[in-house]
Structures are given as C-alpha cells and as structure tokens.
Design a protein around this motif. Structure first.
Motif, PDB file in Angstrom:
ATOM      1  N   PRO A  15       0.740   5.025   0.788  1.00 24.85           N
ATOM      2  CA  PRO A  15      -0.048   6.120   1.365  1.00 24.85           C
ATOM      3  C   PRO A  15       0.083   7.404   0.541  1.00 24.85           C
ATOM      4  CG  PRO A  15       1.310   5.015   3.026  1.00 24.85           C
ATOM      5  CD  PRO A  15       1.770   4.530   1.695  1.00 24.85           C
ATOM      6  N   GLU A  16      -0.921   8.224   0.624  1.00 22.42           N
ATOM      7  CA  GLU A  16      -0.919   9.476  -0.124  1.00 22.42           C
ATOM      8  C   GLU A  16       0.252  10.353   0.323  1.00 22.42           C
ATOM      9  OE1 GLU A  16      -3.939  13.198  -1.172  1.00 22.42           O
ATOM     10  OE2 GLU A  16      -4.615  11.495   0.021  1.00 22.42           O
TER      11      GLU A  16
ATOM     12  N   PHE B 230       0.849  -1.197   0.000  1.00 23.73           N
ATOM     13  CA  PHE B 230       0.000   0.000   0.000  1.00 23.73           C
ATOM     14  C   PHE B 230       0.884   1.247   0.000  1.00 23.73           C
ATOM     15  CE2 PHE B 230      -2.164   3.335   2.564  1.00 23.73           C
ATOM     16  CZ  PHE B 230      -3.181   3.624   1.662  1.00 23.73           C
TER      17      PHE B 230
END
Length: 449
Positions: free
Chosen positions: A126-127, A124
């Motif tokens: 993250p922004e 994943f």
C-alpha cells in the motif's frame, strides 16, 4: 573402431532408445513446445521495446507518449506470463494422446488442477506502507509464468495419470449412441475430473498444514532449486551437452530427449533474464535456452556449420563436395540432418569425436566470455533456434554486437576442431572414388581393417 561401434550399438543405443520412447518425457517435450510460439511472439515486442538505436526511446515517447514502453510490452506479459498455464494444458494433452484417452478433456482438467494447486494470493504494498501485505482473491501472475512451470509439469502428469486410470477402468458416465460426440465426451470426463480435482484439493489442504504452505513452495525447494543449480552450472551444462551429443551419435534426437528434462530449467532461467532485462537490472543467468540454441549449436546439434563450410571449400572427394552444397542451405538455419545422417556422423567413430568435442569446448569458451563480462548474457529474448548466425547472436544478447562476435569466434574454434577429422574422412572418400578401396581392405566406414 569396430569396438566403438559395438559399444554404441549394444550398450548405449538400447538404453537411449528406451529413454527416447518414455511417454512422460515425450509429453514434457511436446507440451513445452506448445509454449514456444507465444514466447517468440512476445519476444518480438520485447525487441521492439528495447531497440539499441540512439534516440529511439525519445522518438517513441514523442509520438506515443511517455507510457509507450509499458503499453508496447502488454503482449510480453500476455505471452510469457502464462507459460505454466499453457504447459499444464499441453503436457496433459500429449500424455493423454499417448494413453489413447480424450486429450482435450485431460488438458482442460489439468489446467483446473493447476489453478487449484495455486494459492490465489498476491503481494501488495500500500502507498506509504513499509511492508507488503498478502491480498486474496487474485491469481498470482508470477506463478502462471516460469515460476510455476515445475508445478504445472507435475500436476499435468499426475492429473492425466488419474484421469486415464479412471477412464481405462470404465468408471465413467456413458451417454446413449444418439448423443453428439462432444456432449458424450464431456459426460465421460465428469467422474475422472471429479477424482482429479478431489485429490489435488485434498493434497492442497494437507500441504497448507505444513510449513511449506503451498505445492509451489515444496516443488521450488525440493525440485526447482536443485535442478536449477544443475542446469545453471558449467558442469551440469557440460553433462547435458555430452548426453545430447551421445544420443545424436546413436541416431536419436538428443536435444529433444535431454530437453524434456533440462528444457524447463533453461526456460525458467530465460524468463528470469527477460524480467531483469525489462527492468534494466543485471541479468542473473548465463545458461538459458538461447545459450545453447544460439551460441553453442551454430549449424545444429554438434555445431556442424563449420563442417559444412569445410566441405564446401576444401573437400577433394566428390561425395563431400556434393554433400556440402546440399547442406549449406539448411545449415545456415541450424538444420543439420543432411550432415548428421548423410556424411554420416551417426555411428561414425571418427566424426563422433569432434561432434562431441566441439560443442563442449564452446560451452566452456562461451561461459568464460559471458561470466567475465566480455560478452553480454542472453537477454531473455526467445530467438528461434533457426535464426541464422550473427543475427541470432546479436538479438539473443539484447542487441549487443558482442553476441554476434562471440558466434564468429565460436565458429572459428569449431572449424579448427572439425577440420583435421574432416580431412581424414575426405581422404578416405577420395580414395574410395579413385578405386583404392578395391585394392585395400576397408571396412564400411572407410577405415583400414
């Protein structure tokens, strides 16, 4: 010619027969077939999402909104992305059937074992972050699809072998006769299921202490990559086609036998192309399942549609004319048993030559056409092998006309290879019909002894 027949009958056929009867290869083949209906359904939605019609995307966006494509492709993910999960069940089910133990329980335990062997981690980003992090507690979709196919195959066979070993030694809990069969079977599966789960669990714990970290990484490095190189190379593909044709020449279903080994490789390559096609990226693979089904085996194994056309329009003997009329219908849908066994090609030294030569030549020509960019590579769309020529080539190439044109070129090449051999066979049959066989000593295949 009798020497060739002796080699086929006494050397090749016994070995090929033993391979064809090997239960694990049969289970692999039949289990993978279970995934095909889902993949074909997913491919239909993939085609709808990328129809090569000018203005189509704008038209769909105007009606269904900007997110129309991602929503249309939901079924693609729901079918392609569980390929390994379905294979884990199907392979175990078929193998258990051959051992005569409860197939449904074996299939369910295999799925659980496959999930146990799979780390529940996904990457994943993250922004605003530059590096992805691993997040636990999520089943990785990628490993449920084509990337997990080899692990699914191995786990399915291992878990079923453990299951049947325990059951056949009667290490089970048996309920009284009055208990419903479904309940009784579930209790019988308790101890075998415990052994399977425990062994896979211990195996995972051991592997996690190594640099590989997971069974998927081990299989990918030690099995997946070498087989991928073999199945994704020109030489490996030529060897596979040669084996398929040799097996068919002995009357055995070559595509099913060789497909048990090569099928997972070609399916994985197909899915990699599908993902790249969806993302608008360059397609990475040439050799996929559709490469062979659609572009090589036009008319079935041996690419015999050209031979059927020769029979239909140029045969002189009544036997070949009648066979051509009978075989044209199935041949258009790539079914060629009427030719393979009716002509026959099986155990026929004369017709075996073009039967092997034609598809091997077309592997080379198709590879050259796709590798040079003259023809679009297979787009990862699971076009059914029964799709008629031209339509099949157009769809397999992702809606590119070059795919249909390549099928036509391959057909012409194939016709040129088959025609001289067909003429010799047709003349022999014509001579037999005119009674010449009573004046000349001809063997059973129509050759002068």
């Amino acid at each position: 010619m009798s020497k060739i027949n002796n080699i086929l009958e006494n050397k090749i056929m016994p070995v090929a027969g033993r391979i064809a009867g090997q239960r694990h290869l049969q289970a692999l083949r039949d289990g993978l077939i279970l995934t095909m209906p889902l993949i074909i359904v997913g491919s239909l939605f993939l085609i709808l999402g990328f129809l090569p019609i000018p203005g189509y995307a704008d038209f769909m966006a105007g009606i269904f909104g900007e997110a129309w494509l991602s929503k249309l492709l939901y079924p693609v993910g729901a079918t392609f992305d569980i390929m390994a999960l379905i294979a884990a069940f199907g392979i175990a089910y078929r193998l258990a059937e051959k051992y005569g133990v409860d197939a449904l329980s074996a299939g369910a335990i295999s799925v659980a074992a496959f999930l146990l062997a799979t780390p529940y981690q996904v990457s994943f980003l993250p922004e605003g972050a530059k590096e992805a992090v691993m997040v636990g507690g999520a089943i990785p979709t990628a490993l449920m699809g084509s990337k997990g196919l080899f692990v699914a195959m191995l786990v399915a066979m291992l878990s079923t072998e453990i299951y049947r070993f325990v059951v056949q030694r009667n290490i089970v809990i048996r309920m009284p006769d009055g208990v419903p069969p479904a309940v009784s079977k579930s209790f019988i599966a308790l101890i075998p299921g415990f052994f399977v789960i425990a062994i896979i669990w211990i195996l995972r714990l051991i592997i996690e202490q190594t640099s590989f970290a997971s069974l998927h990484n081990i299989v990918g490095e030690l099995l997946g990559k070498p087989l991928g190189v073999l199945g994704g190379s020109l030489i490996g593909s030529l060897v596979a086609v040669l084996l398929i044709q040799l097996l068919w020449s002995c009357g055995l279903h070559g595509a099913s036998i060789v497909g048990g080994v090569m099928g997972p490789i070609w399916l994985s390559s197909m899915d990699a192309n599908r993902i790249a096609f969806q993302d608008g990226q360059t397609l990475p693979n040439i050799f996929t399942q559709q490469f062979f089904d659609i572009f090589i085996y036009v008319g079935g194994s041996g690419a015999t549609l050209a031979l059927v056309i020769a029979m239909l329009f140029w045969a002189k003997s009544q036997q070949m004319k009648q066979l051509g009329r009978l075989a044209i219908g199935p041949g258009i849908f790539n079914i060629n048993e009427p030719i393979t066994f009716g002509m026959p090609i099986v155990m026929n030294p004369l017709m075996i030559v073009p039967f092997i030569l034609a598809p091997m030549v077309m592997v080379i020509t198709t590879y050259i056409a796709m590798s040079t960019g003259l023809v679009a590579k297979p787009a990862g769309i699971a076009v059914p092998w029964t799709m008629p020529p031209i339509i099949g080539g157009y769809l397999a190439a992702g809606g590119k006309i070059s795919g249909a044109l390549l099928q036509i070129v391959n057909f012409v090449i194939c016709f040129g290879i088959y025609y001289p051999f067909f003429r010799m066979w047709d003349r022999q049959k014509l001579a037999e019909e005119r009674g010449v066989s009573s004046d000349k000593n001809l063997d059973g295949n129509g050759f002068t002894a």
